[in-house]
Scaffold this active site. Structure first.
Site: not given
Ligand code: CMP
Length: 153
Positions: A9, A49, A112, A115, A126
């Site tokens: 990311k 998403y 985080n 992905h 994807e």
């Molecule tokens: P990922 O689980 O890869 O896919 C969905 C993404 O949405 C997640 O990683 C985060 O980058 C983002 N995400 C999920 N939950 C939250 C949250 N509560 N607040 C902000 N971003 C979120």
């Protein structure tokens, strides 16, 4: 062999973690079959998403994912989707297990780093969103006989 899609990311690209992330999958024994840097667009994010579209964090997620380039990769291996999911750790990076990519390098839920496809079905969807057939490379790792038993391949 199963294929799975991984994105570094924008935070991972900005923080200079592309090499570290590739390294982890390479030394694990997975095979890289495609790699490119690109900008995500609003349209791609809406499709990518779609299951999060109604969530309160969706606008922030979209803005984050389109803020800077990402690196998109395809990794192959036996049960590659679940292997990679285990290696990246849980979404909430602060609570992710040490030893996972998020557990070792991230402290945020949104930022985080990475992905990875949730399942083989998700990986196929994807793949079709981001990659053309011509971008997928088919090659043999010559260390295959040292990575898997014959009955596992
Ligand atoms: P990922 O689980 O890869 O896919 C969905 C993404 O949405 C997640 O990683 C985060 O980058 C983002 N995400 C999920 N939950 C939250 C949250 N509560 N607040 C902000 N971003 C979120």
């Amino acid at each position: 062999m199963e294929r799975t899609v991984v994105l570094v990311k924008p935070d991972g690209v900005q923080r200079g973690l592309i090499g570290e992330i590739i390294h982890r999958f390479e030394v694990k024994g997975l095979k890289l079959s495609s790699l490119k840097m690109m900008n995500m667009t609003d349209e791609i994010i809406d499709e990518w998403y779609a299951h999060h579209k109604e969530r309160p964090f969706f606008p922030a997620l979209k803005s984050f994912m389109t803020s800077y380039p990402i690196v998109a990769m395809v990794w192959e291996g036996v049960e590659a989707a679940s292997v990679v999911r285990k290696m990246i750790g849980i979404t909430q990076a602060r609570a992710a297990e040490p030893g996972t990519i998020r557990g070792d390098f991230a402290v945020s839920t949104q930022m985080n780093l990475i992905h990875a496809s949730e399942s083989v079905e998700a990986a196929n969807k994807e793949l079709s969103i981001l990659f053309t057939e011509g971008e997928l490379f088919s090659w043999e790792r010559t260390d295959m006989p040292h990575l898997y038993g014959e009955d596992e391949r």
